[in-house]
Design a protein around this motif. Structure first.
Motif, PDB file in Angstrom:
ATOM      1  N   LEU A   6       0.801  -1.451  -0.130  1.00 26.93           N
ATOM      2  CA  LEU A   6       0.161  -0.016   0.102  1.00 26.93           C
ATOM      3  C   LEU A   6       0.811   1.266  -0.155  1.00 26.93           C
ATOM      4  N   PHE A  12       3.714   3.457   5.884  1.00 24.45           N
ATOM      5  CA  PHE A  12       3.939   2.665   6.853  1.00 24.45           C
ATOM      6  C   PHE A  12       4.310   1.500   6.162  1.00 24.45           C
ATOM      7  N   THR A  13       3.384   0.961   5.480  1.00 25.30           N
ATOM      8  CA  THR A  13       3.255  -0.559   4.752  1.00 25.30           C
ATOM      9  C   THR A  13       4.777  -0.548   3.967  1.00 25.30           C
ATOM     10  N   PRO A  50      -1.589  -4.006   5.817  1.00 29.56           N
ATOM     11  CA  PRO A  50      -1.926  -3.818   7.218  1.00 29.56           C
ATOM     12  C   PRO A  50      -2.992  -4.723   7.625  1.00 29.56           C
ATOM     13  N   ASN A  53      -4.224  -2.744  14.045  1.00 27.74           N
ATOM     14  CA  ASN A  53      -3.376  -1.719  14.993  1.00 27.74           C
ATOM     15  C   ASN A  53      -3.852  -1.979  16.360  1.00 27.74           C
ATOM     16  N   VAL A  59      -7.941  -3.559  10.195  1.00 22.23           N
ATOM     17  CA  VAL A  59      -7.953  -2.921   9.247  1.00 22.23           C
ATOM     18  C   VAL A  59      -9.277  -3.852   8.244  1.00 22.23           C
ATOM     19  N   ILE A  82       4.399   2.228  15.598  1.00 18.29           N
ATOM     20  CA  ILE A  82       4.044   3.290  14.810  1.00 18.29           C
ATOM     21  C   ILE A  82       4.159   4.674  15.491  1.00 18.29           C
ATOM     22  N   HIS A  84       3.073   8.689  14.670  1.00 19.55           N
ATOM     23  CA  HIS A  84       2.689   9.593  13.790  1.00 19.55           C
ATOM     24  C   HIS A  84       3.105  10.956  14.216  1.00 19.55           C
ATOM     25  N   HIS A 103      -4.546   8.898   6.600  1.00 28.37           N
ATOM     26  CA  HIS A 103      -5.218   7.392   6.541  1.00 28.37           C
ATOM     27  C   HIS A 103      -6.427   7.565   7.595  1.00 28.37           C
ATOM     28  N   ALA A 106      -4.534   6.352  10.783  1.00 26.14           N
ATOM     29  CA  ALA A 106      -3.754   7.450  11.445  1.00 26.14           C
ATOM     30  C   ALA A 106      -4.546   8.372  12.054  1.00 26.14           C
ATOM     31  N   GLN A 109      -6.002   6.870  15.409  1.00 28.99           N
ATOM     32  CA  GLN A 109      -4.797   6.731  16.319  1.00 28.99           C
ATOM     33  C   GLN A 109      -4.363   7.868  16.923  1.00 28.99           C
ATOM     34  N   SER A 128      -3.687   6.558   1.965  1.00 24.81           N
ATOM     35  CA  SER A 128      -2.554   6.227   3.042  1.00 24.81           C
ATOM     36  C   SER A 128      -1.604   7.463   3.642  1.00 24.81           C
ATOM     37  N   ALA A 130       1.021   8.384   3.701  1.00 22.71           N
ATOM     38  CA  ALA A 130       2.091   8.952   2.654  1.00 22.71           C
ATOM     39  C   ALA A 130       1.310   9.553   1.709  1.00 22.71           C
ATOM     40  N   THR A 173       1.356  -1.786  14.654  1.00 22.07           N
ATOM     41  CA  THR A 173       0.482  -2.186  13.396  1.00 22.07           C
ATOM     42  C   THR A 173       1.139  -3.682  13.173  1.00 22.07           C
TER      43      THR A 173
HETATM   44  O1  LIG Z   1      -1.159   4.850   5.658  1.00 24.98           O
HETATM   45  C1  LIG Z   1      -0.174   4.211   5.759  1.00 24.98           C
HETATM   46  O2  LIG Z   1       1.095   4.692   5.590  1.00 24.98           O
HETATM   47  C2  LIG Z   1      -0.344   2.797   5.885  1.00 24.98           C
HETATM   48  O3  LIG Z   1       0.742   2.075   5.533  1.00 24.98           O
HETATM   49  C3  LIG Z   1      -1.696   2.134   6.224  1.00 24.98           C
HETATM   50  C4  LIG Z   1      -1.691   1.927   7.877  1.00 24.98           C
HETATM   51  C5  LIG Z   1      -2.970   1.301   8.210  1.00 24.98           C
HETATM   52  O4  LIG Z   1      -3.729   1.061   7.491  1.00 24.98           O
HETATM   53  O5  LIG Z   1      -3.023   0.916   9.417  1.00 24.98           O
HETATM   54  C6  LIG Z   1      -0.364   1.310   8.400  1.00 24.98           C
HETATM   55  C7  LIG Z   1      -0.107   1.682   9.428  1.00 24.98           C
HETATM   56  C8  LIG Z   1      -0.712   2.866  10.356  1.00 24.98           C
HETATM   57  O6  LIG Z   1      -1.308   1.801  11.488  1.00 24.98           O
HETATM   58  C9  LIG Z   1      -1.420   3.592   9.808  1.00 24.98           C
HETATM   59  C10 LIG Z   1      -1.901   3.540   8.370  1.00 24.98           C
END
Ligand SMILES: O=C(O)C(=O)C[C@]1(C(=O)O)C=C[C@@H](O)C=C1
Length: 282
Positions: A6, A12-13, A50, A53, A59, A82, A84, A103, A106, A109, A128, A130, A173
């Motif tokens: 993703l 994060f993926t 993912p 979390n 997810v 993770i 943020h 996302h 996020a 969270q 996402s 990113a 995650t």
């Molecule tokens: O948005 C991202 O960067 C992801 O990789 C997805 C994702 C998820 O779906 O949980 C991955 C890790 C974090 O928990 C937040 C977002």
């Protein structure tokens, strides 16, 4: 070998996929669904998506596509810390933020932080973290911010205005490697946290004690469940499938008989694999 994840870059993926497959070609996808499609079509052999979390839970998109795509199985699981951060374009200022993108996982969270400090500012879902960071970097004329990771800030040239905004310090995650094979992924360089089997179970019909019957198959064999999640079948209110993780190394007789017993009570089992769980760095 091609591995889908993703995307875009610095999600994060991707951070997870890069640790799991340091020497392979990583192909960013626009959505979790596209990762499943890339496997189905044969464009890639494996994908990283993912699954769950520790703050926000499952997810659901990943669970739904695991259910809808029976040819796709799980090869391994990997847990990553993770963190943020809230970031803006360096030409903008913190005072005039009009919208915050990220996302949904996020945003959830970091919900209490955003609700306390940016209550009046609308939040908007992005595919996402990113993708949100990339959008902020490409739209400096609009006063927007993204919740994303440090790598996204570096890659897209954004300025971090608030660090570590996740609501709980312990934020992890769980990612899964999916492919058309079961549990074949091995990695001696990563710490192994354990082994488990994953399966999707649907009950034949709604009747008293139906779930109890399924759970007793594991209970009397002293098989420990580490996760059970119900998810709507989308065929009407009250209809569910169950994602179940059973802990421990696979024992052919014990686990095999449990699966046979599930069949004998007419439960439908899609066995996703027995696989290892690895620990990743943030
Ligand atoms: O948005 C991202 O960067 C992801 O990789 C997805 C994702 C998820 O779906 O949980 C991955 C890790 C974090 O928990 C937040 C977002």
């Amino acid at each position: 070998m091609k591995i889908a994840f993703l995307g875009p870059h610095a999600s994060f993926t991707q951070l997870a996929a890069a640790q799991l497959f340091p020497d392979e070609e990583l192909l960013p996808q626009a959505s979790i669904l596209d990762c499943f499609k890339a496997i189905e079509s044969g464009e890639v052999v494996k994908a990283v998506v993912p699954l769950e979390n520790s703050i926000e839970g499952t997810v659901s998109m990943t669970l739904d596509y695991l259910y809808k795509t029976p040819s796709v199985k799980i090869e391994a699981e990997a847990v990553m810390p993770i963190a943020h951060h809230l970031m803006i374009h360096p030409d903008n200022s913190i005072e005039n933020i009009e919208r915050i993108y990220s996302h949904p996982q996020a945003l959830a969270q970091s919900f209490h932080f955003l609700d306390t400090h940016y209550k009046e500012i609308p939040k908007q879902d992005f595919s996402s973290t990113a993708a949100a960071a990339k959008f902020v970097s490409e739209n400096k004329e609009t006063a927007i911010a993204a919740v994303a990771n440090q790598f996204a800030a570096n890659l897209y040239g954004l300025k971090i205005i608030n660090r570590n905004i996740q609501d709980f310090e312990q934020n992890h995650t769980r990612f899964i490697i999916i492919s058309k094979q079961q549990g074949t992924y091995q990695n001696n360089k990563l710490e192994t946290l354990g082994e488990k089997a994953g399966m999707l179970i649907t009950l034949p019909e709604d009747h008293p004690g139906g779930l109890h019957q399924v759970l007793s198959v594991f209970a009397w064999r002293k098989m420990n469940l580490s996760k059970i999640e119900s998810r709507t079948l989308k065929t009407g209110l009250g209809n569910y499938f169950f994602f179940i993780n059973v802990e421990g190394p696979w024992e052919e007789v014990l686990h095999g008989n449990a699966l046979k017993e599930l069949e004998s009570i007419n439960a439908n089992v899609d066995f996703l694999g027995n696989y290892k769980e690895f620990l990743l760095e943030s």
